[in-house]
Every structure is written in C-alpha cells, then in structure tokens.
Design a protein around this motif. Structure first.
Motif, PDB file in Angstrom:
ATOM      1  N   GLY A   1      -6.950  -2.281   2.458  1.00  0.00           N
ATOM      2  CA  GLY A   1      -8.157  -1.588   2.500  1.00  0.00           C
ATOM      3  C   GLY A   1      -9.272  -2.291   1.786  1.00  0.00           C
ATOM      4  O   GLY A   1     -10.360  -2.637   2.191  1.00  0.00           O
ATOM      5  N   MET A   2      -9.208  -2.386   0.396  1.00  0.00           N
ATOM      6  CA  MET A   2     -10.198  -2.748  -0.260  1.00  0.00           C
ATOM      7  C   MET A   2     -10.479  -4.405  -0.283  1.00  0.00           C
ATOM      8  O   MET A   2     -11.567  -4.964  -0.207  1.00  0.00           O
TER       9      MET A   2
ATOM     10  N   ASP B   1      -2.380 -12.984   2.445  1.00  0.00           N
ATOM     11  CA  ASP B   1      -1.584 -11.630   2.108  1.00  0.00           C
ATOM     12  C   ASP B   1      -0.193 -11.793   2.526  1.00  0.00           C
ATOM     13  O   ASP B   1       0.160 -12.441   3.653  1.00  0.00           O
TER      14      ASP B   1
ATOM     15  N   ASN C   1      -1.959  -8.153   7.958  1.00  0.00           N
ATOM     16  CA  ASN C   1      -3.427  -7.773   7.218  1.00  0.00           C
ATOM     17  C   ASN C   1      -4.334  -8.829   7.115  1.00  0.00           C
ATOM     18  O   ASN C   1      -5.659  -8.716   7.170  1.00  0.00           O
TER      19      ASN C   1
ATOM     20  N   THR D   1      -5.460  -6.950  -4.541  1.00  0.00           N
ATOM     21  CA  THR D   1      -4.041  -6.835  -3.991  1.00  0.00           C
ATOM     22  C   THR D   1      -3.591  -5.421  -4.858  1.00  0.00           C
ATOM     23  O   THR D   1      -4.384  -4.789  -5.590  1.00  0.00           O
TER      24      THR D   1
ATOM     25  N   HIS E   1      -1.324  -7.743  -9.870  1.00  0.00           N
ATOM     26  CA  HIS E   1      -2.437  -8.401 -10.216  1.00  0.00           C
ATOM     27  C   HIS E   1      -2.101  -9.268 -11.320  1.00  0.00           C
ATOM     28  O   HIS E   1      -2.557 -10.477 -11.195  1.00  0.00           O
TER      29      HIS E   1
ATOM     30  N   LYS F   1      -9.907  -3.939 -10.289  1.00  0.00           N
ATOM     31  CA  LYS F   1      -9.231  -2.877 -11.196  1.00  0.00           C
ATOM     32  C   LYS F   1      -8.130  -2.158 -10.663  1.00  0.00           C
ATOM     33  O   LYS F   1      -8.112  -2.060  -9.400  1.00  0.00           O
TER      34      LYS F   1
ATOM     35  N   TRP G   1       0.965   4.939  -2.684  1.00  0.00           N
ATOM     36  CA  TRP G   1       1.215   3.990  -3.928  1.00  0.00           C
ATOM     37  C   TRP G   1       0.205   4.713  -5.260  1.00  0.00           C
ATOM     38  O   TRP G   1       0.753   4.512  -6.175  1.00  0.00           O
ATOM     39  N   ARG G   2      -0.827   5.371  -4.778  1.00  0.00           N
ATOM     40  CA  ARG G   2      -1.497   6.044  -5.690  1.00  0.00           C
ATOM     41  C   ARG G   2      -0.965   7.216  -6.460  1.00  0.00           C
ATOM     42  O   ARG G   2      -1.536   7.722  -7.236  1.00  0.00           O
TER      43      ARG G   2
ATOM     44  N   ASP H   1      -5.687   4.558 -11.355  1.00  0.00           N
ATOM     45  CA  ASP H   1      -6.443   4.060 -10.243  1.00  0.00           C
ATOM     46  C   ASP H   1      -7.770   4.508 -10.194  1.00  0.00           C
ATOM     47  O   ASP H   1      -8.901   3.685 -10.106  1.00  0.00           O
TER      48      ASP H   1
ATOM     49  N   TYR I   1      -8.944   2.718   5.975  1.00  0.00           N
ATOM     50  CA  TYR I   1      -7.596   2.847   5.732  1.00  0.00           C
ATOM     51  C   TYR I   1      -6.666   3.600   6.881  1.00  0.00           C
ATOM     52  O   TYR I   1      -5.388   3.628   6.995  1.00  0.00           O
TER      53      TYR I   1
HETATM   54  N1  LIG Z   1     -13.217  -0.587  -6.903  1.00  0.00           N
HETATM   55  C1  LIG Z   1     -13.027   0.225  -5.918  1.00  0.00           C
HETATM   56  O1  LIG Z   1     -13.790   1.286  -5.601  1.00  0.00           O
HETATM   57  C2  LIG Z   1     -11.590   0.363  -5.397  1.00  0.00           C
HETATM   58  C3  LIG Z   1     -11.300   1.016  -4.004  1.00  0.00           C
HETATM   59  C4  LIG Z   1     -10.297   0.830  -3.473  1.00  0.00           C
HETATM   60  C5  LIG Z   1      -9.149  -0.083  -4.161  1.00  0.00           C
HETATM   61  N2  LIG Z   1      -9.503  -0.651  -5.055  1.00  0.00           N
HETATM   62  C6  LIG Z   1      -8.459  -1.528  -5.742  1.00  0.00           C
HETATM   63  O2  LIG Z   1      -8.077  -2.494  -4.812  1.00  0.00           O
HETATM   64  C7  LIG Z   1      -6.775  -2.944  -5.028  1.00  0.00           C
HETATM   65  C8  LIG Z   1      -6.196  -2.766  -3.569  1.00  0.00           C
HETATM   66  O3  LIG Z   1      -6.323  -1.302  -3.222  1.00  0.00           O
HETATM   67  P1  LIG Z   1      -6.137  -1.009  -1.543  1.00  0.00           P
HETATM   68  O4  LIG Z   1      -6.793   0.285  -1.367  1.00  0.00           O
HETATM   69  O5  LIG Z   1      -6.665  -2.068  -0.597  1.00  0.00           O
HETATM   70  O6  LIG Z   1      -4.630  -1.188  -1.364  1.00  0.00           O
HETATM   71  P2  LIG Z   1      -3.856  -1.419   0.071  1.00  0.00           P
HETATM   72  O7  LIG Z   1      -2.553  -0.529  -0.117  1.00  0.00           O
HETATM   73  O8  LIG Z   1      -4.638  -0.822   1.290  1.00  0.00           O
HETATM   74  O9  LIG Z   1      -3.845  -3.159   0.132  1.00  0.00           O
HETATM   75  C9  LIG Z   1      -3.067  -3.911  -0.521  1.00  0.00           C
HETATM   76  C10 LIG Z   1      -2.963  -5.092  -0.121  1.00  0.00           C
HETATM   77  O10 LIG Z   1      -2.348  -6.076  -0.927  1.00  0.00           O
HETATM   78  C11 LIG Z   1      -1.258  -6.702  -0.145  1.00  0.00           C
HETATM   79  N3  LIG Z   1      -0.295  -7.415  -1.108  1.00  0.00           N
HETATM   80  C12 LIG Z   1       0.777  -7.061  -1.492  1.00  0.00           C
HETATM   81  N4  LIG Z   1       1.412  -7.605  -2.579  1.00  0.00           N
HETATM   82  C13 LIG Z   1       0.718  -8.891  -2.562  1.00  0.00           C
HETATM   83  C14 LIG Z   1       0.770 -10.280  -3.068  1.00  0.00           C
HETATM   84  N5  LIG Z   1       1.660 -10.525  -4.002  1.00  0.00           N
HETATM   85  N6  LIG Z   1      -0.399 -10.918  -3.205  1.00  0.00           N
HETATM   86  C15 LIG Z   1      -1.429 -10.709  -2.118  1.00  0.00           C
HETATM   87  N7  LIG Z   1      -1.368  -9.553  -1.355  1.00  0.00           N
HETATM   88  C16 LIG Z   1      -0.564  -8.614  -1.584  1.00  0.00           C
HETATM   89  C17 LIG Z   1      -0.631  -5.774   0.727  1.00  0.00           C
HETATM   90  O11 LIG Z   1       0.156  -6.498   1.711  1.00  0.00           O
HETATM   91  C18 LIG Z   1      -1.751  -5.075   1.095  1.00  0.00           C
HETATM   92  O12 LIG Z   1      -2.603  -5.724   2.311  1.00  0.00           O
HETATM   93  C19 LIG Z   1      -6.089  -1.968  -6.070  1.00  0.00           C
HETATM   94  O13 LIG Z   1      -6.162  -2.647  -7.187  1.00  0.00           O
HETATM   95  C20 LIG Z   1      -7.193  -0.658  -6.063  1.00  0.00           C
HETATM   96  O14 LIG Z   1      -7.292  -0.103  -7.331  1.00  0.00           O
HETATM   97  C21 LIG Z   1     -10.646  -0.527  -5.529  1.00  0.00           C
END
Ligand SMILES: NC(=O)c1ccc[n+]([C@@H]2O[C@H](COP(=O)([O-])OP(=O)(O)OC[C@H]3O[C@@H](n4cnc5c(N)ncnc54)[C@H](O)[C@@H]3O)[C@@H](O)[C@H]2O)c1
Length: 420
Positions: A13-14, A40, A45, A82, A87, A105, A175-176, A187, A235
């Motif tokens: 998503g992010m 990824d 994805n 990720t 991270h 973050k 996961w959250r 988070d 999402y």
């Molecule tokens: N700043 C904001 O407003 C905000 C909003 C949402 C998410 N986030 C942050 O973004 C990050 C991701 O969140 P999300 O909502 O996208 O989660 P998500 O679950 O939608 O996506 C995570 C992605 O990471 C991939 N992944 C897993 N292991 C990996 C690896 N070793 N290497 C590379 N990719 C890998 C997964 O396959 C998936 O595609 C988190 O740290 C979250 O806190 C920030």
C-alpha cells in the motif's frame, strides 16, 4: 550526478502511495530521481507498482525480488516502504552496498533495531533519511513557526487526544494489530511522538497506562464491505484476501503523561478502539495564549487564542511575516504562505510524500543531512515504546533509558522474535 537512480523496496500500500508521491514531484518538474526498479519478495506487488510507474514516467522500472538483484540493476538510492519488521535488514543491506536510503517510519521495529541501523550508518557517507510525513504538512510548518516566534509565549502544556478506530474493526491491515510486527501504538503513535517533539522539543519522561481493548478484530473487506479503513484507497485488493476475523496481540490504546526537556507537560491519549464518538485535539497552552492544531494532512486552518482574543488561520499568518514554506512544498501546495489548503486526501497524501522525496534528493545532491535522520527517527520510536514499557511496568520511564536499551522489558520478546 544528473539524476539519482532510485528503487522502491516494498511495493504494498505505502509503496504505491510513495510511487504516486514520486510521480507528483516529477509532474511538478522537481524530481532529481529516476525510478529504475521496483523490489518486493512478492513479485506481483512489484509488477503492480511497475505497471503504475509506466503510466507516470516515460519508462517502466525493472522488477526484482531482493537487494542482490537490485545491485545488478544498478541503483544509487532506495526508498523502503516495507514492513517494519524488515526495515533494519533492508536499511543496513542498503548502507552496506553504498546506497542512500530513505526508511519509512517506524525506522526500526524496536529501539534495538533502530540502534543497529544507526551503528551501520555511523561513519558512512550516505544519506539515511526517515520518511516522517506529518511534520511536513504546511499547517504543521505554520504551527512551528508560530511557536518559534513566541506567539503563545512559553509552551506549558500540550494535549494530544486522538480517538477513533471504529470499535473492533481492523485498521488497514492485520499486521498493525500484532505486537511483533508493529502494533498501532507504534505504527500510528510514532507520527504523533514525532509531532510532539517537532513542536515542543525533546520528551524526557513518560508515565502511561496502555490497554488492549479489542482482542479480536474484524476485517469488513473480507465480507465485501467497502467501509474498511483504506487510506488513499490503495489497500482494497489486499484487504479482501485478509482474514475476516483475527486475534490482536498489540495494545490499541495509550493514556499517558509526558514531560518535555523544556519543563512543559504533555497529556496524551491515543485510542484506536472507540465505539462511540471519536475526537481530535492537539492543543498547546502557553504563557500568553493557546493554539489549536487541525488533524494532520487535512488542510483545515489552525487557530489561536491570545489573552482571550480568537485569531483564525489568516490572522495567525500575519503574526509571522517572515514565515514561508520551502520551495518544493510551496510549489506542491500552491503558495509560500498558506493558512489552509483544499485537496482530497489522495492528493494531499501524494504532495506530502513528494516533499519527503524532495528533502531526500536535496540531501543527497547537496551532501547535507536530511530533515529527519536516524537520531530523530529513533527518538520517535523510543517515545512510543516508552509508553508501552511504562504501561507494562507501571513505572515512570525516561527516554534516555529506552534509547540506551536499559529499559526494554516490553520489547525483549520482539527482539527475540527478530533474532537481534
Ligand atoms: N507515513 C504514512 O503515512 C504511512 C502510511 C502507511 C504505511 N506507512 C509505513 O509504510 C510501511 C509499509 O506499510 P504498508 O501499509 O505499505 O504495508 P503493506 O503490508 O501494504 O506492504 C508491505 C510490503 O512490503 C513487502 N515486503 C515484505 N518483506 C519485504 C522485504 N524483505 N523487502 C522488501 N519488501 C518486503 C510486502 O510484500 C508488501 O508488498 C510501514 O513501515 C508503514 O508503517 C506509512
């Protein structure tokens, strides 16, 4: 370096939201980056992100599934939206390969994970930036300028109340709600702890009560209900595949008292399990007045009350004649001096993320530190965990002890699970 070869590592998503932010920066003619790869372990994805990228740029980035394959493509920098669990592995892997790195973050899943990244970054020339976006909201920039100008006098009390979450519904993803993956108090909380320190400086101590109110969460999307929490609308396709009901292991509420180094106090409520009316209050009481800040990334104006006189956003702007946004933010949001802005959330989201990329790019090109580096990123994680450490022990916790890993009883189980 004419353009910085960039990869997005983590294409969920992010990752997609970051891509749209990069696209926005590019559309404004402000991007120093060329997106060369989407990475990824879930190839689908990465393919999805590469397809969307092909619509935004004049090329389609390569699709890879790990950092070694990324090295074959050839990159200068990576951006890592990720999972928080990985991270530190990804950031350290990037630094060791000589790449600049912008980490989403929370910069690490625990303070120890953050400290491992800091150790890897020490004495290396690359830029390590933390993608903390809330402070970059033009309304928060104005709030900080007003505080710096002493408009409300010396800040005495910060009240942060954020209550919502739709009872027992899943917030964005499973996961959250898991302690060993980055629960809500980390988070979401890490944004708020960064904001508190951005506005009032370092926090020194925390006393908190924490709760896991909703031990079972439901995912409306699994039953075809489109009302699931889905920021920027990206999402949905993943939420449909997540379980309809699952056990939550991470706390979903914190009620805390904080102390700042300045001697100001903080009253903090973060509750993601509200069944009744939600609420938002970020208010700072000072020695000559108060400030009420709007929710982040919405564009509503802030307001002041100075010795009983109400002052709206426009009036507030007049009190800081020298205030202006940085060049990229001003161009993205349509003005150097803004007291409000009006865009739909997906567009605001893109613009704020674009400002993160702008700062990261300039830090690389100018050889200067990014606005949010590993130290501040670690502090935000530490203040969030200080609440959980205090909630578990019933003691007042110092941030120094949490950063120094002298207090880590709550995090020990997560560190064990991570193998660090
Ligand atoms: N700043 C904001 O407003 C905000 C909003 C949402 C998410 N986030 C942050 O973004 C990050 C991701 O969140 P999300 O909502 O996208 O989660 P998500 O679950 O939608 O996506 C995570 C992605 O990471 C991939 N992944 C897993 N292991 C990996 C690896 N070793 N290497 C590379 N990719 C890998 C997964 O396959 C998936 O595609 C988190 O740290 C979250 O806190 C920030």
């Amino acid at each position: 370096m004419s353009s910085i070869r960039l990869a997005i590592v983590g294409c969920g998503g992010m990752g997609h939201r970051h891509l749209y932010g990069l696209g926005e920066l590019h559309r404004q003619g402000l991007s120093p980056f060329r997106l060369v790869a989407a990475c990824d372990p879930n190839r689908g994805n990465a393919e999805s992100l590469a397809d969307d990228a092909a619509e935004l740029f004049d090329h389609r980035p390569a699709v890879v599934t790990d950092l070694d394959a990324l090295a074959e493509v050839g990159v200068d920098a990576i951006d890592t939206p990720t999972l928080p669990r990985v991270h530190h592995d990804v950031a350290i892997g990037a630094l060791e390969r000589g790449w600049h790195c912008m980490v989403e973050k929370p910069v690490g899943l625990t303070v120890r994970a953050c400290n491992l990244i800091a150790a890897a970054a020490k004495d290396r020339p690359q830029v390590l930036s933390v993608a903390e976006n809330y402070r970059r909201d033009p309304m928060n920039r104005l709030a900080r300028a007003l505080l710096d100008a002493g408009v409300i006098g010396d800040p005495r009390l910060l009240i942060h109340h954020s209550m919502g979450g739709n009872g027992n519904r899943m917030l964005i993803s499973v996961w959250r709600h898991q302690k060993n993956q980055s629960g809500l108090l980390l988070d979401v909380g890490v944004h708020f702890t960064d904001m508190m320190e951005y506005l009032l400086g370092p926090i020194t101590t925390v006393y908190a009560q924490t709760r896991l109110h909703e031990k079972v969460r439901i995912n409306p999307a699994a039953r075809g209900d489109a009302s699931a929490s889905n920021p920027a609308g990206v999402y949905g396709k993943w939420q449909k595949e997540m379980p309809a009901e699952f056990e939550a292991t991470a706390e979903d509420a914190a009620y805390a008292t904080l102390e700042f180094a300045s001697a100001a106090s903080g009253q903090y409520i973060e509750d993601h399990a509200i069944h009744g009316e939600g609420s938002w209050l970020r208010q700072i009481q000072g020695s000559i007045g108060s400030m009420n800040l709007p929710p982040d990334r919405r564009g509503a104006p802030l307001s002041l009350n100075i010795e009983g006189k109400e002052i709206d956003g426009e009036g507030a702007l007049e009190l800081v004649p020298d205030f202006h946004l940085d060049e990229a933010t001003a161009q993205l949001f349509g003005g150097e001096r803004l007291s409000r802005y009006d865009f739909e959330f997906p567009e605001i989201d893109r613009k704020v993320i674009a400002t993160e990329y702008a700062d990261f790019g300039r830090a690389i090109l100018e050889g200067r530190p990014p606005e949010v580096g590993i130290e501040q990123g670690t502090r935000s994680v530490a203040v969030s965990y200080a609440m959980m450490e205090s909630g578990q022990s019933g003691q007042i916790v110092t941030i120094d002890d949490v950063i120094g890993e002298r207090i880590d009883g709550y995090q020990a189980e997560i560190n064990d699970d991570l193998g660090i």
